[in-house]
Each structure stands twice: as C-alpha cells, then as structure tokens.
Design a protein around this motif. Structure first.
Motif, short mmCIF file in Angstrom:
data_model
loop_
_atom_site.label_atom_id
_atom_site.label_comp_id
_atom_site.label_asym_id
_atom_site.label_seq_id
_atom_site.Cartn_x
_atom_site.Cartn_y
_atom_site.Cartn_z
N THR B 176 -16.82 -29.81 16.54
CA THR B 176 -16.03 -30.94 16.04
C THR B 176 -15.65 -30.79 14.58
OG1 THR B 176 -17.90 -32.28 15.26
CG2 THR B 176 -17.34 -32.41 17.61
N GLY B 177 -16.32 -29.92 13.86
CA GLY B 177 -16.05 -29.77 12.43
C GLY B 177 -16.69 -30.82 11.56
N ALA B 178 -17.40 -31.77 12.16
CA ALA B 178 -18.01 -32.85 11.39
C ALA B 178 -19.13 -32.31 10.50
CB ALA B 178 -18.56 -33.92 12.33
N VAL B 179 -19.19 -32.83 9.28
CA VAL B 179 -20.23 -32.40 8.35
C VAL B 179 -21.38 -33.40 8.40
CG1 VAL B 179 -19.12 -33.56 6.37
CG2 VAL B 179 -20.70 -31.64 5.99
N VAL B 324 -11.43 -33.93 20.14
CA VAL B 324 -12.88 -34.06 20.30
C VAL B 324 -13.48 -33.86 18.91
CG1 VAL B 324 -14.96 -33.20 21.44
CG2 VAL B 324 -12.77 -33.17 22.65
N GLY B 325 -13.65 -34.96 18.20
CA GLY B 325 -14.15 -34.86 16.83
C GLY B 325 -13.49 -35.90 15.95
N VAL B 336 -11.28 -27.78 14.58
CA VAL B 336 -10.67 -28.85 15.36
C VAL B 336 -10.74 -28.50 16.85
CG1 VAL B 336 -8.58 -30.20 15.79
CG2 VAL B 336 -9.09 -29.41 13.46
N SER B 337 -11.35 -29.37 17.63
CA SER B 337 -11.43 -29.16 19.07
C SER B 337 -10.56 -30.17 19.78
CB SER B 337 -12.87 -29.33 19.57
OG SER B 337 -13.55 -28.09 19.58
N LEU B 338 -9.98 -29.73 20.90
CA LEU B 338 -9.13 -30.63 21.67
C LEU B 338 -9.20 -30.26 23.15
CD1 LEU B 338 -6.30 -28.89 22.51
CD2 LEU B 338 -6.10 -28.98 20.01
N THR B 339 -8.78 -31.22 23.96
CA THR B 339 -8.62 -30.96 25.39
C THR B 339 -7.21 -31.36 25.80
OG1 THR B 339 -9.42 -33.16 26.04
CG2 THR B 339 -11.07 -31.41 25.86
N LEU B 340 -6.74 -30.75 26.87
CA LEU B 340 -5.47 -31.14 27.49
C LEU B 340 -5.79 -31.63 28.89
CD1 LEU B 340 -3.23 -28.08 26.46
CD2 LEU B 340 -3.40 -30.31 25.33
N ASP B 341 -5.31 -32.82 29.22
CA ASP B 341 -5.67 -33.42 30.50
C ASP B 341 -5.39 -32.51 31.69
OD1 ASP B 341 -6.63 -35.65 29.32
OD2 ASP B 341 -4.91 -36.94 29.78
N SER B 342 -4.28 -31.81 31.63
CA SER B 342 -3.83 -31.07 32.82
C SER B 342 -4.15 -29.59 32.76
CB SER B 342 -2.32 -31.25 32.97
OG SER B 342 -1.66 -30.83 31.78
N PHE B 373 -19.79 -35.45 26.14
CA PHE B 373 -18.42 -35.93 26.30
C PHE B 373 -17.90 -35.77 27.74
CE2 PHE B 373 -18.41 -35.22 21.63
CZ PHE B 373 -18.05 -36.50 21.25
N ASP B 374 -18.78 -35.31 28.63
CA ASP B 374 -18.44 -35.13 30.04
C ASP B 374 -17.18 -34.28 30.20
OD1 ASP B 374 -18.76 -35.35 32.77
OD2 ASP B 374 -17.62 -37.22 32.92
N ILE B 375 -17.17 -33.14 29.53
CA ILE B 375 -16.06 -32.21 29.64
C ILE B 375 -16.62 -30.81 29.89
CG2 ILE B 375 -14.41 -33.47 28.21
CD1 ILE B 375 -15.31 -31.88 25.80
N ALA B 376 -15.76 -29.96 30.50
CA ALA B 376 -16.20 -28.59 30.76
C ALA B 376 -16.16 -27.76 29.49
CB ALA B 376 -15.30 -27.97 31.82
N GLY B 377 -15.23 -28.08 28.63
CA GLY B 377 -15.09 -27.30 27.40
C GLY B 377 -13.95 -27.85 26.57
N THR B 378 -13.70 -27.20 25.47
CA THR B 378 -12.57 -27.58 24.61
C THR B 378 -11.83 -26.31 24.19
OG1 THR B 378 -13.58 -27.34 22.40
CG2 THR B 378 -14.05 -29.39 23.60
N THR B 379 -10.65 -26.53 23.63
CA THR B 379 -9.94 -25.47 22.93
C THR B 379 -10.16 -25.73 21.45
OG1 THR B 379 -8.29 -25.34 24.67
CG2 THR B 379 -7.69 -24.42 22.52
#
Lengths: 135, 407
Positions: B176-179, B324-325, B336-342, B373-379
């Motif tokens: 997430t990059g959070a400090v 995600v972050g 920076v992490s993100l997901t795409l719904d599709s 976060f109930d996700i498989a992963g992020t980009t």
C-alpha cells in the motif's frame, strides 16, 4: 505480445467459465494453489462405476489463462479416466512448450510457448484435477 | 542542490533498454530497483583491481579488499544516520537479517511470550517470527490494517502487553505504500520493555535515515531494492542489543578462538558474518549509499509524490479500478496498488508489459493482507527517483487497454 496471448478464443474461454460451479454429490475433490501468485483451483468430480469422470465442476480464483484452461479442460474431461486425463495433460504440455499443436481449444494456448512464466497458470487446473483423481 | 530527472536517468544504463521494441517504463522498483553507473563501476573496480578475500590475507589485494569492505560498512553507517560501524551487519538480504534477529531473540523467548506483527507484513517479516513462535511456544499477535491500508496503531493498546517481547513491523508497506507511525509503536514497546524491529526494505530506497533517532532496536534493509546489488542486505542493531544476541551461523571469521572443547565468538559485527562475506555486493551497496546520500531528497520526494498524484488523478478514468491503500499523498511513499474489477492482476501486468511497462502483480508475499481485503492480488506500481511522467502515462494507457481487452 500480449495480443497473441490474450487472443479472442482465450478471452472467450475465460469468460465462458465452462464447468464452473459445484457438484451436489462429488465423489472426489482436488485443490491446488500456485504459491507464487496465490491462484487456486478446486476441482470436484463424480466418478462412474467404470472409474471415468461422469460429472465435473470447478472453482477458479485465477487469471484469464487459468480460467480459460479450466474451461478447455472441463469441455474434454467428462468420460475420461485418470489415464485419459493424463493424455490431455500431455497434449496441453506439448502445446504450451511448442512440441505439438493440440486439438480444438487446446490449440489456443500455443502462445504460451513464448511465456514460460505463465505456463503454471494453464497447468494449475490439470494439477487440481489430477489431485481429485488421486483421491 | 536541484533535481534533474533526465540527468538522473542518464546514470542508469538499463533505462535505455527497449522492451518489445518500446522504451522501458520500469515501475517495479519495490521488487528490485535499478542500479546506477556509480554502483556498477564500484563493483567492477573491486572485481578488477582488488578482488581477494577480506580480513584474511596480508598481501596487497587482500588489504585493498578489506579496506573496500569496511569502507562500505562506513558508507552504510553514514546513510543510516551516522551510527557506529560496529552496529552495521552485512547479511545476505533483508530476509536473512530478520531471520538473524528472530533466531537471536529466540534464545530468550519462552512459552506464553508474544510477538506482534501486522496484517500487512511481507512474508519475510512473518515467517521467521512464526517459526520462532512455534519453537518457543510463543504467540503471534496481529495488528489489524485499516481500510486505507495502514497498520492500525490504535490497536497497540490491546495487542501489546507485558507478555510482548518483540514488535516487528514494516516501516513502509510493500503493497500500500503506507508509512508506519513509528513513534506510536516505540512508545508502546518501551512501556512494556519489548524490542522493535522495522523492516525498511521499502523505505530505504527513498532517502537517508536516522535509525537511532527512530527509537527502534533493529532496522533491516535490502541492497537490491536500494540501487545496490543482489545478495546483500543490512541489519542495523543498537550495540547493546547486538551484544546480547548469540551468533546465527557458525564458521570462519565470527570466532574469537576455537579450541577442541571451547569456542569464543567475535564481537559484533563479525560475530554475525560467518564465512567469506559477499564482498563485491557489499562494496556495491556502499556505493549505492554514497550515491543516495549525494542526492537532494527533498526535491526527489516532491518529484515522486508528483508522479503518485499524476497516477492517482488518472485512475478514476479507468473503469472498475480500485485503489488498495491511502487515497492521497499524506503518510505514504511512492508504492501504489490497485485492482481492476474485470481483470486479474497477472493479466493486467502482462498487458502492461506489452506497453514496455514493468510492474509487479500478485500477492506481493503479503497473503494475510490479501485476505484482509478479500482479493487474490493487486497490480503494484512502485516508483524510484528516475521515473518520470512518461512512465506514469504509459502505465495508465496500459491499464485502459487491459480493461478494454477483457470488457
């Protein structure tokens, strides 16, 4: 390069989710994870008295290649026993490594021969099915 | 000092590489950053003019190798705030450094003791503690993560108790990059006498540190994420803490004297550097620390945060994109992490690759956070000072194409 990998047939197979779901009374279940990416495939099968797959359902938490592979495998798995599934696996291995062309939808996976890092995405459903057949 | 991104990019030979015939947009710095010419030259110089074992020979090359190796230790010590060189231990990497501390502290742990980690830790800051807990009969306690991807330090009050022996947390999240709010953690630890280890793998590549002023007991970092070579990492520990730790691996160099029935051990840092050390990688990391110490990090921080803002501004135009972050620039570093719904993250990363954009996709060795976060992963898009607006624009273009392809 990704245009070839994600050709229309692969995207269509991934979206079709052939065989996705659950069986009411599975006789065997196999589940496999890819520890590198976290993808997971669960295969449920019902075996007939002859040891052949009578019904199959799967749940995939994975990428488009994994989804497409599960669809392609599901379309050809029913009616086969463990040896028959091993034959399908050998066929798919040949397609993604470039040693054979494969039949039907399996041929759509040929671009994997240029993407070694993604081959495990394709074989994960086969591994889960093999685990189910191994009991 | 001023900051000129074009001039900085010129120091990195690999940035001229073409990928699929396209310019390289390297945004996978959180996995491994690229290496400037200054580091490459330092390693080549060692290998071509001073290659020998350190601390063993009396010949000229051995003297030169020893000087370079210990000089690198001084460069790292300066980068970490001018700490004593005896507090700098060269390790095989961040993972090795954490394992060293977990092993060392394990000697004093007993059943019922507790180790506090968080849900956003990299596996390298989970598994060694889990293994230690299993050995000692201790318990892992998990600090929760907020909806915006930060370690929830408000839970310290309930997670930290008189049973807590160690608190091991990421300084900056690799997802997430959070400090981290380090002061809150240190205050909670001091109140109960617990030790604090920070995983600085994602923080160290973004400028010099003053680890002693942080108030922690141990700090670890990875060379290859901080513009240095692979196979080298750093454990910093306060002298009082390192002196209490037993050796980790046994072998040459780490001893005082070896007799048939009795062995004594060298003081830190040699006690923790068994065998021939990775001299070339250490020299490279020393050069990386010198290189980093010579940059204007205020200007670079503004540059990196400007790129993060450019990215964040572009994400709302991408259908189904979720961050995600942290949503803003406060309390974060340029990861920076993100997901795409599709689109699955691996498919996203594959399509980005076809645009020459290198990112990381998957669980990032942080599976408990994915479960959170109930996700498989992020980009994940992770930046370095040499990134520019063209890199961000290429990533946004690739993300739009990923959505279009799987629409």
């Amino acid at each position: 390069m990704s245009q070839a990998l994600y050709q229309d047939r692969i995207v269509a197979l991934a979206k079709a989710k052939l065989g996705a779901g659950k069986l009411a009374n599975p006789t065997a279940i196999g589940e496999r994870d890819n520890p590198l990416c976290g993808d997971r495939v669960r295969m449920e099968i019902a075996l007939g008295p002859d040891g052949r797959i009578a019904e199959l359902a799967h749940k995939v938490r994975g990428c488009a290649l994994c989804e497409a592979s599960a669809s392609a495998l599901s379309a050809r798995a029913v009616g086969r026993d463990a040896a028959g599934i091993a034959t399908l696996r050998a066929e798919m291995d040949g397609v993604i490594t470039g040693t054979s062309d494969g039949e039907g939808d399996f041929a759509a996976f040929a671009p994997l021969r240029d993407h070694k890092s993604r081959r495990d995405c394709v074989t994960l459903p086969f591994e889960a099915l093999r685990a189910a057949l191994a009991g | 000092m001023s900051f000129d991104v074009a001039a900085l990019r010129g120091q990195f030979p690999i940035l001229g590489t073409l990928v699929h015939g396209l310019p390289l947009h390297y945004l996978d710095n959180g996995a491994s950053a690229q290496t400037p010419r200054a580091v490459i030259d330092a390693v080549v110089s060692y290998e071509t003019t001073a290659r020998a074992n350190a601390h063993r020979g009396v010949h000229a090359l051995a003297e030169a190798a020893t000087d370079l190796y210990e000089g690198a230790r001084a460069d790292v010590a300066a980068f970490l705030g001018g700490v004593p060189v005896e507090e700098i231990v060269f390790t095989g990497g961040c993972t090795a450094a954490i394992n060293l501390v977990a092993h060392g502290l394990g000697a004093s742990l007993k059943a019922g003791d507790e180790i506090v980690v968080s849900e956003l830790e990299h596996h390298s800051n989970i598994v060694p503690w889990h293994m230690l807990a299993e050995r000692a009969g201790a318990t892992l306690r998990w600090l929760p993560v907020t909806d915006d991807g930060r370690i929830d330090v408000t839970a310290l009050g309930t997670m930290v108790s008189a049973r807590t022996r160690v608190i091991a947390l990421a300084h900056v999240s690799n997802v997430t990059g959070a400090v981290l709010d380090v002061a809150a953690v240190v205050a909670a630890a001091k109140a109960v006498g617990a030790k604090v280890l920070l995983d600085g793998a994602q923080r160290a590549p973004h400028g010099p540190l003053d680890v002693a002023a942080l108030g922690v007991d141990f700090y670890v970092l990875a060379g290859h994420k901080a513009y240095g070579p692979n196979g080298i990492g750093i454990l910093w520990g306060r002298a009082t803490e390192l002196d209490r730790l037993p050796p980790f691996m046994g072998g040459g160099s780490m001893i005082g004297r070896v007799e048939k029935g009795r062995i004594t051990y060298a003081p830190s840092p040699r006690r923790f550097e068994a065998g021939t050390p990775p001299i070339g990688p250490a020299v490279g990391l020393g050069a990386a620390c010198r290189w980093m110490s010579g940059l204007d990090w205020d200007a670079i921080h503004d540059h990196e945060m400007g790129l993060v803002q450019r990215l964040l501004d572009g994400l709302p135009d991408i259908p189904g994109c979720r961050l995600v972050g942290p949503a803003g620039l406060q309390g974060r570093f340029p990861v920076v992490s993100l997901t795409l719904d599709s689109v699955h993250p691996h498919d996203t990363a594959q399509i980005l690759d076809s645009f020459g954009v290198a990112v990381r996709a998957g669980h990032h060795c942080a599976q408990p956070l994915m479960d959170r976060f109930d996700i498989a992963g992020t980009t994940r898009i992770s930046l370095a000072p040499y990134n520019d607006s063209g890199d961000i624009d290429a990533a946004l273009l690739g993300l739009r194409e990923a959505v279009r392809r799987f629409a």
